[in-house]
Design a protein around this motif. Sequence first.
Motif, PDB file in Angstrom:
ATOM      1  N   PHE A   6       0.846  -1.183   0.000  1.00  0.00           N
ATOM      2  CA  PHE A   6       0.000   0.000   0.000  1.00  0.00           C
ATOM      3  C   PHE A   6       0.885   1.238   0.000  1.00  0.00           C
ATOM      4  CE2 PHE A   6      -2.641  -3.339   1.633  1.00  0.00           C
ATOM      5  CZ  PHE A   6      -3.870  -3.090   1.058  1.00  0.00           C
ATOM      6  N   ILE A  13      -3.538   6.247   2.375  1.00  0.00           N
ATOM      7  CA  ILE A  13      -3.255   5.337   1.267  1.00  0.00           C
ATOM      8  C   ILE A  13      -3.690   6.003  -0.037  1.00  0.00           C
ATOM      9  CG2 ILE A  13      -3.766   3.089   0.235  1.00  0.00           C
ATOM     10  CD1 ILE A  13      -4.313   2.074   3.116  1.00  0.00           C
ATOM     11  N   PHE A  16      -2.117   0.965  -4.420  1.00  0.00           N
ATOM     12  CA  PHE A  16      -1.685  -0.361  -3.977  1.00  0.00           C
ATOM     13  C   PHE A  16      -1.106  -1.139  -5.140  1.00  0.00           C
ATOM     14  CE2 PHE A  16      -6.177  -0.757  -5.112  1.00  0.00           C
ATOM     15  CZ  PHE A  16      -6.161  -1.816  -6.006  1.00  0.00           C
ATOM     16  N   THR A  43     -12.396  -3.298  -5.357  1.00  0.00           N
ATOM     17  CA  THR A  43     -11.883  -1.978  -4.997  1.00  0.00           C
ATOM     18  C   THR A  43     -11.528  -1.163  -6.236  1.00  0.00           C
ATOM     19  OG1 THR A  43     -11.040  -2.860  -2.911  1.00  0.00           O
ATOM     20  CG2 THR A  43     -10.138  -0.752  -3.650  1.00  0.00           C
ATOM     21  N   LYS A  67      -3.078   3.464  -8.636  1.00  0.00           N
ATOM     22  CA  LYS A  67      -2.653   4.654  -7.902  1.00  0.00           C
ATOM     23  C   LYS A  67      -3.560   5.817  -8.274  1.00  0.00           C
ATOM     24  CE  LYS A  67       2.186   3.317  -7.747  1.00  0.00           C
ATOM     25  NZ  LYS A  67       3.541   3.596  -8.179  1.00  0.00           N
ATOM     26  N   TYR A  80      -9.755   2.412   0.173  1.00  0.00           N
ATOM     27  CA  TYR A  80      -8.436   1.818   0.389  1.00  0.00           C
ATOM     28  C   TYR A  80      -8.356   1.126   1.751  1.00  0.00           C
ATOM     29  CZ  TYR A  80      -6.364   4.197  -3.687  1.00  0.00           C
ATOM     30  OH  TYR A  80      -6.038   4.626  -4.948  1.00  0.00           O
ATOM     31  N   GLU A  84      -7.481  -2.738   2.615  1.00  0.00           N
ATOM     32  CA  GLU A  84      -6.458  -3.094   3.611  1.00  0.00           C
ATOM     33  C   GLU A  84      -7.047  -4.020   4.677  1.00  0.00           C
ATOM     34  OE1 GLU A  84      -3.914  -1.114   7.248  1.00  0.00           O
ATOM     35  OE2 GLU A  84      -4.959   0.224   5.863  1.00  0.00           O
TER      36      GLU A  84
END
Length: 105
Positions: A6, A13, A16, A43, A67, A80, A84
């Motif tokens: 990440f 964040i 990733f 995501t 990104k 994000y 995670e």
Amino acid sequence: MIIAEFFKKNGNITGFKVTGHAGYDDKGRDIVCASVSSAVMLTANLITEMFGYKADVSAYEDTVALKTDFPGDENLIRLYKGLELQIREISREFNGTIKMKFTEV
């Protein structure tokens, strides 16, 4: 092993990169890989397709990277952090299959 990296900017964040294979079972039968892949795809699709954020996205073989450049955006922070959290929970359930790391950019 899956490596979930990440990228953080000012503590938030901003992207990733997920790469590798969990090795829990053979390719095509590995529930750890399937779980992580599903979370990553969800995501990425939420960020780019549902919320419409511009993102630098790449997918090649066993690597997916995404990104964005909207540090501090509350929606992105939640998306994000959700990824995670999901990867962390999968990692706890299937110990030794995922390594998580955080890189300041």
